[in-house]
Design a protein around this motif. Structure first.
Motif, PDB file in Angstrom:
ATOM      1  N   LEU A  62      28.324  41.254  38.814  1.00 17.74           N
ATOM      2  CA  LEU A  62      29.155  40.071  38.599  1.00 17.74           C
ATOM      3  C   LEU A  62      28.778  38.934  39.536  1.00 17.74           C
ATOM      4  O   LEU A  62      29.109  37.786  39.291  1.00 17.74           O
ATOM      5  N   LEU A  63      28.095  39.281  40.613  1.00 18.26           N
ATOM      6  CA  LEU A  63      27.594  38.260  41.530  1.00 18.26           C
ATOM      7  C   LEU A  63      26.130  38.575  41.805  1.00 18.26           C
ATOM      8  O   LEU A  63      25.746  39.739  41.836  1.00 18.26           O
ATOM      9  N   SER A 101      43.558  42.869  35.289  1.00 22.68           N
ATOM     10  CA  SER A 101      42.772  41.944  34.474  1.00 22.68           C
ATOM     11  C   SER A 101      42.637  42.393  33.024  1.00 22.68           C
ATOM     12  O   SER A 101      41.714  41.992  32.343  1.00 22.68           O
ATOM     13  N   GLU A 157      41.125  32.838  29.699  1.00 23.76           N
ATOM     14  CA  GLU A 157      40.673  34.131  30.224  1.00 23.76           C
ATOM     15  C   GLU A 157      40.333  34.032  31.708  1.00 23.76           C
ATOM     16  O   GLU A 157      40.560  34.967  32.466  1.00 23.76           O
ATOM     17  N   GLU A 164      41.687  31.834  33.842  1.00 22.32           N
ATOM     18  CA  GLU A 164      42.922  31.652  34.604  1.00 22.32           C
ATOM     19  C   GLU A 164      43.736  32.935  34.710  1.00 22.32           C
ATOM     20  O   GLU A 164      44.414  33.169  35.696  1.00 22.32           O
ATOM     21  N   ARG A 165      43.673  33.762  33.688  1.00 19.75           N
ATOM     22  CA  ARG A 165      44.441  35.015  33.724  1.00 19.75           C
ATOM     23  C   ARG A 165      43.616  36.182  34.263  1.00 19.75           C
ATOM     24  O   ARG A 165      43.955  37.332  34.031  1.00 19.75           O
ATOM     25  N   VAL A 166      42.499  35.895  34.895  1.00 20.05           N
ATOM     26  CA  VAL A 166      41.556  36.872  35.463  1.00 20.05           C
ATOM     27  C   VAL A 166      40.989  37.887  34.474  1.00 20.05           C
ATOM     28  O   VAL A 166      40.221  38.748  34.868  1.00 20.05           O
ATOM     29  N   THR A 167      41.366  37.801  33.212  1.00 23.03           N
ATOM     30  CA  THR A 167      40.819  38.780  32.276  1.00 23.03           C
ATOM     31  C   THR A 167      39.306  38.598  32.133  1.00 23.03           C
ATOM     32  O   THR A 167      38.611  39.516  31.737  1.00 23.03           O
ATOM     33  N   GLU A 226      37.185  38.434  34.443  1.00 20.90           N
ATOM     34  CA  GLU A 226      36.471  39.303  35.372  1.00 20.90           C
ATOM     35  C   GLU A 226      36.224  40.676  34.748  1.00 20.90           C
ATOM     36  O   GLU A 226      35.130  41.231  34.854  1.00 20.90           O
ATOM     37  N   SER A 227      37.231  41.194  34.071  1.00 17.99           N
ATOM     38  CA  SER A 227      37.062  42.462  33.358  1.00 17.99           C
ATOM     39  C   SER A 227      36.034  42.331  32.246  1.00 17.99           C
ATOM     40  O   SER A 227      35.148  43.162  32.092  1.00 17.99           O
ATOM     41  N   LEU A 228      36.197  41.252  31.488  1.00 14.91           N
ATOM     42  CA  LEU A 228      35.342  41.048  30.323  1.00 14.91           C
ATOM     43  C   LEU A 228      33.876  40.971  30.742  1.00 14.91           C
ATOM     44  O   LEU A 228      32.995  41.542  30.100  1.00 14.91           O
ATOM     45  N   LEU A 229      33.629  40.269  31.851  1.00  9.31           N
ATOM     46  CA  LEU A 229      32.241  40.108  32.307  1.00  9.31           C
ATOM     47  C   LEU A 229      31.656  41.415  32.810  1.00  9.31           C
ATOM     48  O   LEU A 229      30.443  41.582  32.828  1.00  9.31           O
ATOM     49  N   THR A 267      28.208  35.392  35.367  1.00  8.46           N
ATOM     50  CA  THR A 267      28.611  35.993  36.631  1.00  8.46           C
ATOM     51  C   THR A 267      29.717  35.141  37.223  1.00  8.46           C
ATOM     52  O   THR A 267      30.077  34.113  36.676  1.00  8.46           O
ATOM     53  N   LEU A 268      30.239  35.558  38.331  1.00  5.52           N
ATOM     54  CA  LEU A 268      31.312  34.795  38.988  1.00  5.52           C
ATOM     55  C   LEU A 268      30.755  33.905  40.086  1.00  5.52           C
ATOM     56  O   LEU A 268      31.499  33.349  40.867  1.00  5.52           O
TER      57      LEU A 268
END
Lengths: 310, 378
Positions: free
Chosen positions: A57-58, A91, B209, B211-214, B216-219, B376-377
């Motif tokens: 993710l990073l 999440s 997605e 804003e609701r942190v979802t 992060e899961s999805l990625l 990615t984040l």
């Protein structure tokens, strides 16, 4: 596939900074397959960032390594297929029901029978009777259980759990850890970050990270031994006054109250003995030499690394 | 009520709140831009681009004979300022085709033997056919033709007595002969409503997605940006399709708007338009930092769509630069499509350019969306 087959995570020199601020510095770690690896450290120490780098993710600024044998820089897609990542904040979709959330995850991972797999997870985690409830309506403990269910659903080989038990009551925490141990028994590797010392002691191996640096790692016993910390427990009256008197004395690296007693620790035995000598004569206090607790070790490590940074 | 104002510390707390709001406003660049952009955009568009009595409207001429009188009359028509001759035609088929395609608003035919009939005092007729789908655009121009009859040939010598008009202009308002504005508005509304709703639906989809942190899961799951985009767009194509069917259905039932063209073609091209807007909304969603920004971007895009597409004001009456902006907006092309199919009965052949334009806009939006989508984040 590279790296030894019995190593699940093998990274070297991971560094990541945001806006010029280094969050993870030169971090190397190895996690054995099938083990539960505890990842400890204060808030903002870089635990989440490290976990995110492990699952793609990073992107690390420098450093490299493998996760389940896949390169963390170039093979993020394969890593995602075999890693379950449980985020710090819930999440999943709040406006989907428990069952709908699980079926969604099953379909994204391309499971053959998503409905059946979701039902199996519901059974295993005891979410029965709640499957039609919206995730938003679940309490903290149930949400956490659902999240764990979602990330174990696609049968991953590695679980990355980011503070999974934060804000969860002790009973739910215990059940959660029983589940983790059951999963590890089945051969799953688990990397779990936490603040709780009792949880650290349930891990096969632990690592302590502060200010972005991995300060120590090993089994709990190894970590305590490596610290070379000598600790005295003091009980008696007026401990608060004693704390102030001892704090900062040469040889005393750390004084901390624990319930009704005081832990006085130092790395240099001779200096510590010299420092506490005048107070040992005092009849008010009872001094006993003891093993340092994990918390003593960590707080001492943190104080020391803070000195290095400031 | 006023006693509240006299409570100790009232203004101090108000000031604390107000300072905080200003700090937040300053940090939110998009909101800041809106404060400046909206009034400036409105002013420029209304002030310069919009013209309710449009001039220089594109006009085609079909000359069945070449004569001095004909040229003089055409020159007089152009001198009114309302007409601009852009096409010269050579056959009657072309005459109908050029009007149906919407490339011109007027077509003028000077028939064979016009001059001879004129000199004989036979009162020949000159045909002016107008595309009256937009009555506002064609009305004033048609009205100006009456004076032409009186004055066009006043300086021509060697003509019979001019106290009587020597020829007549037969104007024919095609497609909407009664100049009923609802015939023009209803098809336009299909496009406008679809633009607004489709943009909003997808503009929020990614930011929500995040804003609701979802997200992060999805990625962290094995799904690609393209799969996410397609999966988020398709449901709303169905929603949009239902919406379009409703508006068109009510338009036919309540306002008697005809559907002269092929219903299947209309459905197909409406779907293309819906998908284009959804893609644009989705691309906003990948650029915006939060849901508020996404809404603001949608609004900024919606405004020129309304003003410059030819929905509210005649497209042909706008200056060149405004027409260029208009060409880059999906609504412009869809309005031509929906008006042509419903009111003129046009087929695919006449609409090729508009279809191509919608396709290009959709692909551009999708490309932006997929490349801007953060995997990615970082």
């Amino acid at each position: 596939m590279t790296g030894a087959p019995d190593i699940a995570i093998d990274v070297k020199g991971l560094t990541k900074s945001f806006d010029g601020r280094v969050v993870v510095r030169d971090l190397s770690m190895q996690v054995k397959r099938g083990s539960i690896y505890g990842f400890l450290g204060p808030n903002g120490s870089g635990k989440t960032t490290t976990i995110r780098m492990l699952c793609g993710l990073l992107t690390p600024d420098s450093g490299e390594g493998t996760c389940l044998g896949y390169n963390i820089r170039t093979e993020a897609d394969q890593i995602k297929r075999h890693v379950g990542y449980m985020t710090q904040r819930f999440s999943l979709y709040q406006d989907l029901s428990v069952r709908e959330n699980l079926e969604f995850v099953a379909r994204i991972y391309g499971l053959n029978a998503p409905v059946k797999s979701a039902r199996e997870i519901i059974d295993r985690l005891g979410l029965h009777g709640r499957e039609e409830q919206l995730a938003a309506q679940l309490s903290g403990g149930w949400k956490q259980r659902l999240a764990l269910g979602a990330c174990t659903l696609p049968s991953p080989q590695l679980l990355l759990l980011d503070e999974p038990t934060a804000g969860v009551d002790p009973k739910a925490r215990r059940e959660f850890w029983n589940e983790i141990h059951a999963l590890a028994n089945d051969g799953l590797t688990v990397l779990v970050s936490t603040h709780y010392m009792d949880e650290a002691e349930r891990c096969h191996e632990i690592a302590y990270i502060a200010y972005g640096e991995l300060l120590t790692h090993g089994t709990v016993e190894e970590v305590i031994e490596q610290s070379k910390l000598i600790t005295y427990k003091v009980s008696g009256d007026d401990l608060q006054k004693l704390l102030h008197q001892l704090d900062g004395k040469p040889g005393v690296d750390m004084v901390a109250p624990f319930g009704t007693s005081l832990h006085v620790s130092g790395r240099d035995e001779k200096k510590l003995e010299a420092a506490i000598k005048p107070y040992r004569a005092d009849k008010k206090f009872v001094w006993t030499r003891s093993e340092p607790s994990l918390e003593d070790v960590f707080i001492e490590l943190m104080n020391r690394s803070k000195d290095n940074f400031q | 009520m006023l006693s509240v104002l006299r409570q100790p510390g009232f203004w101090r707390r108000v000031r604390a709140m107000l300072t905080k709001e200003f700090i937040q406003l300053r940090r939110d660049r998009v909101s800041f831009a809106m404060i400046v952009m909206i009034p400036v955009m409105q002013l420029v568009l209304f002030g310069y681009a919009i013209n309710t009595t449009p001039r220089n409207l594109p006009t085609a001429v079909l000359l069945q004979e070449t004569s001095d009188v004909g040229r003089t009359i055409l020159a007089a028509i152009e001198r009114t300022g309302y007409f601009k001759i852009t096409h010269r035609l050579s056959s009657a088929e072309e005459f109908d085709q050029v009007l149906a395609s919407g490339r011109v608003l007027f077509a003028i035919e000077i028939p064979a033997g016009f001059e001879r009939a004129l000199r004989r005092g036979d009162m020949p007729a000159l045909l002016v056919a107008a595309d009256a789908t937009d009555p506002v655009a064609s009305g004033t121009a048609l009205g100006s033709l009456n004076r032409i009859v009186q004055l066009a040939l006043i300086n021509e010598r060697m003509l019979p007595d001019q106290t009587q008009p020597l020829f007549e202009i037969r104007s024919h308002a095609r497609y909407n002969p009664a100049a009923v504005s609802s015939l023009n508005i209803v098809p336009g509304l299909v496009g406008t409503i679809l633009t607004m709703t489709m943009l909003i639906f997808t503009a929020l989809s990614v930011t929500r997605e995040v804003e609701r942190v979802t997200m992060e899961s999805l990625l962290s799951m094995p799904i690609s940006p393209l799969e996410i985009m397609v999966g988020k767009i398709i449901p709303y194509i169905m929603v949009g399709f239902t919406q379009a069917a409703l508006i068109i259905g009510f338009g036919v039932l309540l306002f008697g708007v005809p559907i002269l063209g092929n219903l299947l073609l209309l459905a197909l091209l409406s779907t293309l338009f819906i998908a284009t807007n959804l893609s644009i909304g989705y691309s906003f969603s990948t650029v915006a930092q939060n849901q508020l920004q996404a809404i603001q971007m949608t609004f900024m895009f919606f405004l020129p769509n309304i003003l410059l597409s030819g929905f509210m004001f005649p497209f042909a009456g706008m200056p060149g630069w405004a027409q260029w902006i208009g060409e880059a907006l999906p609504l412009t092309h869809y309005l031509r499509i929906v008006r042509s199919i419903m009111l003129k009965g046009s087929g695919f052949a006449e609409l090729q350019y508009e279809v191509l334009a919608l396709f290009v806009l959709m692909l551009v939006a999708m490309t932006i969306a997929v490349t801007r989508f953060r995997r990615t984040l970082d």
